[in-house]
Design a protein around this motif. Sequence first.
Motif, PDB file in Angstrom:
ATOM      1  N   VAL A 172      43.046  43.044  54.228  1.00 55.87           N
ATOM      2  CA  VAL A 172      42.007  44.068  54.061  1.00 55.87           C
ATOM      3  C   VAL A 172      40.840  43.934  55.022  1.00 55.87           C
ATOM      4  O   VAL A 172      40.342  44.937  55.521  1.00 55.87           O
ATOM      5  CB  VAL A 172      41.430  44.150  52.623  1.00 55.87           C
ATOM      6  CG1 VAL A 172      42.311  44.987  51.746  1.00 55.87           C
ATOM      7  CG2 VAL A 172      41.166  42.807  52.033  1.00 55.87           C
ATOM      8  N   THR A 173      40.386  42.711  55.312  1.00 53.58           N
ATOM      9  CA  THR A 173      39.232  42.600  56.215  1.00 53.58           C
ATOM     10  C   THR A 173      39.626  43.046  57.617  1.00 53.58           C
ATOM     11  O   THR A 173      38.838  43.677  58.316  1.00 53.58           O
ATOM     12  CB  THR A 173      38.685  41.159  56.273  1.00 53.58           C
ATOM     13  OG1 THR A 173      39.721  40.260  56.638  1.00 53.58           O
ATOM     14  CG2 THR A 173      38.115  40.723  54.949  1.00 53.58           C
ATOM     15  N   PRO A 209      44.213  52.040  40.882  1.00 54.17           N
ATOM     16  CA  PRO A 209      43.175  51.283  40.183  1.00 54.17           C
ATOM     17  C   PRO A 209      41.912  51.292  41.033  1.00 54.17           C
ATOM     18  O   PRO A 209      41.915  50.831  42.161  1.00 54.17           O
ATOM     19  CB  PRO A 209      43.748  49.868  40.073  1.00 54.17           C
ATOM     20  CG  PRO A 209      45.094  49.892  40.694  1.00 54.17           C
ATOM     21  CD  PRO A 209      45.263  51.186  41.415  1.00 54.17           C
ATOM     22  N   VAL A 210      40.846  51.857  40.524  1.00 57.46           N
ATOM     23  CA  VAL A 210      39.631  52.017  41.317  1.00 57.46           C
ATOM     24  C   VAL A 210      38.714  50.822  41.094  1.00 57.46           C
ATOM     25  O   VAL A 210      38.542  50.364  39.975  1.00 57.46           O
ATOM     26  CB  VAL A 210      38.912  53.332  40.929  1.00 57.46           C
ATOM     27  CG1 VAL A 210      37.638  53.491  41.725  1.00 57.46           C
ATOM     28  CG2 VAL A 210      39.832  54.506  41.187  1.00 57.46           C
ATOM     29  N   LEU A 211      38.146  50.341  42.190  1.00 56.47           N
ATOM     30  CA  LEU A 211      37.289  49.160  42.102  1.00 56.47           C
ATOM     31  C   LEU A 211      36.069  49.388  41.216  1.00 56.47           C
ATOM     32  O   LEU A 211      35.678  48.529  40.458  1.00 56.47           O
ATOM     33  CB  LEU A 211      36.801  48.778  43.504  1.00 56.47           C
ATOM     34  CG  LEU A 211      37.662  47.771  44.242  1.00 56.47           C
ATOM     35  CD1 LEU A 211      37.078  47.490  45.600  1.00 56.47           C
ATOM     36  CD2 LEU A 211      37.751  46.489  43.435  1.00 56.47           C
ATOM     37  N   GLN A 219      36.552  50.840  35.212  1.00 58.85           N
ATOM     38  CA  GLN A 219      37.474  50.056  34.428  1.00 58.85           C
ATOM     39  C   GLN A 219      38.180  50.953  33.410  1.00 58.85           C
ATOM     40  O   GLN A 219      37.562  51.422  32.475  1.00 58.85           O
ATOM     41  CB  GLN A 219      36.681  48.963  33.701  1.00 58.85           C
ATOM     42  CG  GLN A 219      37.553  47.910  33.082  1.00 58.85           C
ATOM     43  CD  GLN A 219      38.326  47.157  34.157  1.00 58.85           C
ATOM     44  OE1 GLN A 219      37.741  46.674  35.100  1.00 58.85           O
ATOM     45  NE2 GLN A 219      39.618  47.064  33.999  1.00 58.85           N
ATOM     46  N   HIS A 273      46.523  40.534  46.872  1.00 55.28           N
ATOM     47  CA  HIS A 273      45.478  40.722  47.876  1.00 55.28           C
ATOM     48  C   HIS A 273      44.719  42.013  47.589  1.00 55.28           C
ATOM     49  O   HIS A 273      43.756  42.328  48.252  1.00 55.28           O
ATOM     50  CB  HIS A 273      46.095  40.764  49.279  1.00 55.28           C
ATOM     51  CG  HIS A 273      46.936  41.973  49.487  1.00 55.28           C
ATOM     52  ND1 HIS A 273      48.250  42.043  49.097  1.00 55.28           N
ATOM     53  CD2 HIS A 273      46.628  43.183  49.996  1.00 55.28           C
ATOM     54  CE1 HIS A 273      48.717  43.239  49.368  1.00 55.28           C
ATOM     55  NE2 HIS A 273      47.758  43.952  49.906  1.00 55.28           N
ATOM     56  N   LEU A 325      42.281  44.101  45.567  1.00 53.81           N
ATOM     57  CA  LEU A 325      41.209  43.885  44.596  1.00 53.81           C
ATOM     58  C   LEU A 325      41.230  44.907  43.472  1.00 53.81           C
ATOM     59  O   LEU A 325      40.896  44.589  42.335  1.00 53.81           O
ATOM     60  CB  LEU A 325      39.858  43.936  45.318  1.00 53.81           C
ATOM     61  CG  LEU A 325      39.649  42.766  46.281  1.00 53.81           C
ATOM     62  CD1 LEU A 325      38.678  43.147  47.363  1.00 53.81           C
ATOM     63  CD2 LEU A 325      39.133  41.558  45.525  1.00 53.81           C
ATOM     64  N   GLY A 326      41.623  46.123  43.777  1.00 51.97           N
ATOM     65  CA  GLY A 326      41.692  47.145  42.742  1.00 51.97           C
ATOM     66  C   GLY A 326      42.699  46.773  41.669  1.00 51.97           C
ATOM     67  O   GLY A 326      42.439  46.908  40.470  1.00 51.97           O
ATOM     68  N   VAL A 327      43.854  46.283  42.108  1.00 51.11           N
ATOM     69  CA  VAL A 327      44.904  45.876  41.174  1.00 51.11           C
ATOM     70  C   VAL A 327      44.428  44.699  40.325  1.00 51.11           C
ATOM     71  O   VAL A 327      44.585  44.677  39.103  1.00 51.11           O
ATOM     72  CB  VAL A 327      46.191  45.507  41.952  1.00 51.11           C
ATOM     73  CG1 VAL A 327      47.178  44.796  41.067  1.00 51.11           C
ATOM     74  CG2 VAL A 327      46.814  46.747  42.560  1.00 51.11           C
ATOM     75  N   ARG A 386      41.388  43.824  39.631  1.00 56.67           N
ATOM     76  CA  ARG A 386      40.353  44.251  38.693  1.00 56.67           C
ATOM     77  C   ARG A 386      40.979  44.924  37.476  1.00 56.67           C
ATOM     78  O   ARG A 386      40.484  44.791  36.354  1.00 56.67           O
ATOM     79  CB  ARG A 386      39.399  45.221  39.384  1.00 56.67           C
ATOM     80  CG  ARG A 386      38.445  45.838  38.392  1.00 56.67           C
ATOM     81  CD  ARG A 386      37.158  46.270  38.995  1.00 56.67           C
ATOM     82  NE  ARG A 386      36.199  46.387  37.905  1.00 56.67           N
ATOM     83  CZ  ARG A 386      34.913  46.514  38.066  1.00 56.67           C
ATOM     84  NH1 ARG A 386      34.417  46.509  39.254  1.00 56.67           N
ATOM     85  NH2 ARG A 386      34.121  46.623  37.037  1.00 56.67           N
ATOM     86  N   HIS A 387      42.053  45.629  37.704  1.00 57.26           N
ATOM     87  CA  HIS A 387      42.679  46.336  36.589  1.00 57.26           C
ATOM     88  C   HIS A 387      43.394  45.381  35.626  1.00 57.26           C
ATOM     89  O   HIS A 387      43.363  45.576  34.421  1.00 57.26           O
ATOM     90  CB  HIS A 387      43.677  47.357  37.124  1.00 57.26           C
ATOM     91  CG  HIS A 387      44.296  48.175  36.042  1.00 57.26           C
ATOM     92  ND1 HIS A 387      43.604  49.164  35.393  1.00 57.26           N
ATOM     93  CD2 HIS A 387      45.513  48.119  35.469  1.00 57.26           C
ATOM     94  CE1 HIS A 387      44.379  49.690  34.476  1.00 57.26           C
ATOM     95  NE2 HIS A 387      45.540  49.079  34.500  1.00 57.26           N
ATOM     96  N   LEU A 390      35.194  41.136  51.262  1.00 53.99           N
ATOM     97  CA  LEU A 390      36.475  41.660  50.757  1.00 53.99           C
ATOM     98  C   LEU A 390      36.247  42.977  50.020  1.00 53.99           C
ATOM     99  O   LEU A 390      36.982  43.940  50.195  1.00 53.99           O
ATOM    100  CB  LEU A 390      37.099  40.669  49.779  1.00 53.99           C
ATOM    101  CG  LEU A 390      38.016  39.573  50.299  1.00 53.99           C
ATOM    102  CD1 LEU A 390      38.589  38.814  49.125  1.00 53.99           C
ATOM    103  CD2 LEU A 390      39.143  40.158  51.134  1.00 53.99           C
ATOM    104  N   LEU A 391      35.221  42.998  49.166  1.00 53.37           N
ATOM    105  CA  LEU A 391      34.945  44.207  48.390  1.00 53.37           C
ATOM    106  C   LEU A 391      34.534  45.350  49.308  1.00 53.37           C
ATOM    107  O   LEU A 391      34.896  46.504  49.083  1.00 53.37           O
ATOM    108  CB  LEU A 391      33.837  43.932  47.371  1.00 53.37           C
ATOM    109  CG  LEU A 391      34.264  43.081  46.174  1.00 53.37           C
ATOM    110  CD1 LEU A 391      33.059  42.633  45.367  1.00 53.37           C
ATOM    111  CD2 LEU A 391      35.206  43.870  45.286  1.00 53.37           C
ATOM    112  N   ALA A 422      37.794  46.733  51.206  1.00 51.92           N
ATOM    113  CA  ALA A 422      38.842  47.427  50.467  1.00 51.92           C
ATOM    114  C   ALA A 422      38.578  48.925  50.502  1.00 51.92           C
ATOM    115  O   ALA A 422      37.485  49.364  50.157  1.00 51.92           O
ATOM    116  CB  ALA A 422      38.883  46.925  49.032  1.00 51.92           C
TER     117      ALA A 422
END
Lengths: 324, 333
Positions: free
Chosen positions: A188-189, A260-262, A265, B213, B215-217, B219-220, B254-255, B258
């Motif tokens: 991602v980075t 899934p959205v950051l 929730q 890897h 983050l959305g997944v 977090r869920h 990272l956040l 994404a």
Amino acid sequence: MSALLQIENLQVTFNTRHGQVTALDSVSLSVNAGETLGVVGESGCGKSITALSVMGLIPMPPGRIAGGSIRLNGEELVGASDARLRGLRGSEVAMIFQEPMTSLNPVFSIGDQIAEAIMLHQNVSYDQAFKDAVALLDRVGIPSPDRRARDYPHQLSGGMRQRVMIAMAVSCRPKVLIADEPTTALDVTVQAQIFDLLNEIQRDFGAAIVLITHDMGAISEMADRVAVMYAGRVIEEASADQVLDSPQHPYARGLIDCIPVLGKQETELREIPGVVPPLHMLGQGCAFKARCAHARPRCGVEKPLLRNHGAHPVACHGAEEGWV
Amino acid sequence: MSVLLDVRDLTVRFGLPKPSMFAPRPYLEAVRQVSFTLHEGRALGIVGESGSGKTTAAMAAIRLVAASSGQVIFQGEDLLTLSEADMRARRRDVQLIFQDPYSSLNPRARVADIVREPMDLMGIGTPEQRQARVEELFKLVGLRPDQLSLFPHQFSGGQRQRISIARALTTNPRLLVCDEPVSALDVAIQAQILNLLAKLKAELGLSYLFISHDLGVVRHVCDDVAVMYLGKIVEIGARSQLFDAPQHPYTQALLSAAPSLARRKSQGYVRPLKISGDPPSPINPPKGCAFAERCPKAQQICRSTQPTLSGAEGHQVACHFPGPATEAGTAQP
């Protein structure tokens, strides 16, 4: 004003052991200079085939462009000679592929490979082309480019290789840059770095970008306009904001809701049931009917066409009649 | 809430080729003093980029990769000191789901046999009971019993991942290690598998060690999250704290990296925090903080001294200058 790249009713078929299948079914897309068009959909929806058609890289046979037109700056590419297509590829239209390791030649240094692309299209000496290659490597953010130009692909990280691919793609200042899932193999980075680089390149060179992706997040950050594809057809097309904020087609809505959205929730993700049907089993009517919560009898018999029923073009009977 | 898995100072080293016959063998430390606890019925996510050691750490914790040092306390006993035979018996309680559902199922076996095999190997139940259990599991993961005699190639990617999950559940495990279980799937199918994993966790009281890897997944799915960088945990904490108030610059990067639906090109979105370059090589890790080279906040101390994981029990961070991301990334004195 006509668009820089205009695809109209493009029909591409493949001969397979299941008989002839229609990989692209009257696909129409257009992109203007300086604009980014996002093409989004699941695997097998035809987004890569669209890109390969523009590049004249559909393997024929088994593939065949059965109809429609692809016009670049008004010039028809369907039926153009191989020599003409070779001349256009790289100089007018260039492509960045998904897997930077397999699309670079392992036995030539990266400087040589970029120089080769430059010498194919411009009347310059090798020394000049190599100098240009070093400048391009510098432009795409590769540190100490004069030393790196002599490196071979295996000496570079995945992100660096993709930067080399971008340098090669923009080496002749193409008017249209097609990026086919350019960051799927990257972290991602690094993906963020590549996206930022593509945006900078677009600002500098004024190129039109066609970004092919399955990631709605990437669409949101990169695209001005979006075409959503499903089973070889464009099912919705509008500005990125329109598609993301008020998707009309149940499939487009599903694609957005299932991520899934950051920032929020939920207890349960909304899912699209089932899978994409194989192209040889599409049958009559709407290709999405079996997975659609709103499907009605009309969806089983009549193929919905991409029409503007209000907000923006969408191919859905429900959107037309207002029951979706 | 009891502790199911307690990993302490886990280190994994891999030997590298000797530069010459008499030289000492150089080592690569893939996992460096990693500690975390996983509570019964919860999910711990391990996030990091490729090469960060997230998979190696999880595999070492369940002894699929040999650890060099450390302890792994699972249900009260140290897995790393068990004999091979005792470990074999423990395997019943720990199962795995792999990333690629295309290569993790035997293409020549019928799926009923694939799902039943763990029970055959461990001698669980009579043949009739095993068969009944396979059918029951098939329904549990959303497949039809009439598909039992098919081969893996007759299923789609999402369905294959369901078969992998059914196979992992046959022995009634307490802990399920999920190694990037959805990254090979299309987004629409991802949601189906994530919902299934959430349902199984709630219904069967499973605990997950969830490697991803995305983050959305994470977090869920996860209740707690650990972020790894070059073999070390740089930040660990409850989901809400880690996502809403990340303290480590790498977590923040990272956040920020994404892709998100909330960021629009039309609104002139510019990434708030950019980091350049790639992670350093684990063969010769930097003396100080591994992230210092790419960190916008890095000072002299970051290059000379390794930060240690510190902070309150629920949220720990390994950084000399922890805190919210600052304007232009300058360090706060």
